[in-house]
Motif scaffolding. Structure first.
Motif, PDB file in Angstrom:
ATOM      1  N   VAL A 121       0.835  -1.207   0.000  1.00 39.17           N
ATOM      2  CA  VAL A 121       0.000   0.000   0.000  1.00 39.17           C
ATOM      3  C   VAL A 121       0.869   1.256   0.000  1.00 39.17           C
ATOM      4  O   VAL A 121       0.568   2.234  -0.681  1.00 39.17           O
ATOM      5  N   THR A 122       1.954   1.238   0.740  1.00 39.33           N
ATOM      6  CA  THR A 122       2.811   2.427   0.864  1.00 39.33           C
ATOM      7  C   THR A 122       3.957   2.442  -0.136  1.00 39.33           C
ATOM      8  O   THR A 122       4.762   3.375  -0.132  1.00 39.33           O
ATOM      9  N   GLY A 123       4.030   1.450  -0.972  1.00 39.39           N
ATOM     10  CA  GLY A 123       5.126   1.397  -1.926  1.00 39.39           C
ATOM     11  C   GLY A 123       6.471   1.181  -1.248  1.00 39.39           C
ATOM     12  O   GLY A 123       7.500   1.612  -1.745  1.00 39.39           O
ATOM     13  N   GLY A 124       6.447   0.538  -0.086  1.00 35.65           N
ATOM     14  CA  GLY A 124       7.672   0.242   0.637  1.00 35.65           C
ATOM     15  C   GLY A 124       8.171   1.359   1.529  1.00 35.65           C
ATOM     16  O   GLY A 124       9.172   1.211   2.215  1.00 35.65           O
ATOM     17  N   ARG A 125       7.465   2.474   1.552  1.00 41.10           N
ATOM     18  CA  ARG A 125       7.884   3.604   2.389  1.00 41.10           C
ATOM     19  C   ARG A 125       7.371   3.416   3.808  1.00 41.10           C
ATOM     20  O   ARG A 125       6.285   2.912   4.021  1.00 41.10           O
ATOM     21  N   GLU A 163      -6.900   2.477  -2.311  1.00 38.96           N
ATOM     22  CA  GLU A 163      -6.936   3.327  -1.113  1.00 38.96           C
ATOM     23  C   GLU A 163      -7.010   4.799  -1.482  1.00 38.96           C
ATOM     24  O   GLU A 163      -7.701   5.579  -0.831  1.00 38.96           O
ATOM     25  N   HIS A 164      -6.317   5.196  -2.549  1.00 39.43           N
ATOM     26  CA  HIS A 164      -6.393   6.578  -3.015  1.00 39.43           C
ATOM     27  C   HIS A 164      -7.806   6.912  -3.481  1.00 39.43           C
ATOM     28  O   HIS A 164      -8.323   7.993  -3.197  1.00 39.43           O
ATOM     29  N   VAL A 165      -8.428   5.978  -4.174  1.00 45.59           N
ATOM     30  CA  VAL A 165      -9.807   6.166  -4.646  1.00 45.59           C
ATOM     31  C   VAL A 165     -10.739   6.363  -3.456  1.00 45.59           C
ATOM     32  O   VAL A 165     -11.570   7.278  -3.442  1.00 45.59           O
ATOM     33  N   LYS A 166     -10.593   5.511  -2.437  1.00 40.89           N
ATOM     34  CA  LYS A 166     -11.448   5.615  -1.258  1.00 40.89           C
ATOM     35  C   LYS A 166     -11.259   6.957  -0.557  1.00 40.89           C
ATOM     36  O   LYS A 166     -12.222   7.577  -0.122  1.00 40.89           O
ATOM     37  N   ILE A 167     -10.028   7.400  -0.457  1.00 39.80           N
ATOM     38  CA  ILE A 167      -9.746   8.691   0.192  1.00 39.80           C
ATOM     39  C   ILE A 167     -10.392   9.830  -0.592  1.00 39.80           C
ATOM     40  O   ILE A 167     -11.048  10.701  -0.006  1.00 39.80           O
ATOM     41  N   LEU A 168     -10.237   9.832  -1.909  1.00 38.18           N
ATOM     42  CA  LEU A 168     -10.823  10.911  -2.709  1.00 38.18           C
ATOM     43  C   LEU A 168     -12.339  10.935  -2.594  1.00 38.18           C
ATOM     44  O   LEU A 168     -12.941  12.013  -2.520  1.00 38.18           O
ATOM     45  N   ILE A 200       1.166   8.577   4.613  1.00 44.77           N
ATOM     46  CA  ILE A 200       1.935   8.353   3.382  1.00 44.77           C
ATOM     47  C   ILE A 200       1.026   8.456   2.167  1.00 44.77           C
ATOM     48  O   ILE A 200       1.362   9.100   1.173  1.00 44.77           O
ATOM     49  N   LEU A 201      -0.158   7.850   2.253  1.00 44.68           N
ATOM     50  CA  LEU A 201      -1.117   7.909   1.144  1.00 44.68           C
ATOM     51  C   LEU A 201      -1.569   9.348   0.879  1.00 44.68           C
ATOM     52  O   LEU A 201      -1.674   9.779  -0.277  1.00 44.68           O
ATOM     53  N   LEU A 202      -1.810  10.088   1.960  1.00 45.97           N
ATOM     54  CA  LEU A 202      -2.236  11.480   1.804  1.00 45.97           C
ATOM     55  C   LEU A 202      -1.128  12.331   1.197  1.00 45.97           C
ATOM     56  O   LEU A 202      -1.403  13.219   0.381  1.00 45.97           O
ATOM     57  N   CYS A 203       0.110  12.063   1.559  1.00 45.25           N
ATOM     58  CA  CYS A 203       1.233  12.799   0.975  1.00 45.25           C
ATOM     59  C   CYS A 203       1.321  12.553  -0.529  1.00 45.25           C
ATOM     60  O   CYS A 203       1.617  13.471  -1.294  1.00 45.25           O
ATOM     61  N   ASP A 204       1.051  11.316  -0.954  1.00 45.53           N
ATOM     62  CA  ASP A 204       1.022  11.007  -2.391  1.00 45.53           C
ATOM     63  C   ASP A 204      -0.004  11.883  -3.097  1.00 45.53           C
ATOM     64  O   ASP A 204       0.279  12.481  -4.135  1.00 45.53           O
TER      65      ASP A 204
END
Length: 119
Positions: free
Chosen positions: A17-21, A48-53, A78-82
């Motif tokens: 989900v975090t791309g390893g970050r 997860e990005h879709v759900k957040i938006l 991390i997702l929000l920063c993306d």
């Protein structure tokens, strides 16, 4: 989310989900930062990005997003920063006010307090 939920969570999923970050670069985000979508989801986006938006069509606190997604706050950050880096969301701390916002003077506040006490 409880500690049991976190311990049962598949670490590989969180890694994916975090791309390893493991850390977000954005220090402006905290638990009560309000997030608002600026774009609609597009095909091919991470789920997860879709759900957040979709969730943030109205201002939503980061802690609410974490709870709704069932993910740790650190992962959500991390997702929000993306999304913030790509301009898909805006983030604002609820206590921030425009610089030109003026607070009432002290004398006016005293008069209001006297009036309330007389009620």
């Amino acid at each position: 989310m409880t500690w049991e939920d976190l311990h049962r969570e598949d670490p590989d999923r969180l890694y994916t989900v975090t791309g390893g970050r493991s850390r977000a670069d954005e220090s402006a985000l905290d638990l009560v930062t309000l997030i608002v979508s600026e774009d609609d989801p597009v095909p091919g986006m991470q789920s997860e990005h879709v759900k957040i938006l979709r969730m943030c069509r109205h201002p939503t606190a980061m802690v609410e997003i974490s709870s709704e997604l069932g993910l740790p706050v650190s992962v959500v950050k991390i997702l929000l920063c993306d999304l913030l880096d790509t301009g898909r969301i805006t983030a604002r701390h609820p206590s921030s006010a425009p610089d030109d916002a003026r607070l009432p003077d002290l004398e006016t506040l005293k008069q209001v307090l006297v009036g309330l006490k007389k009620l």
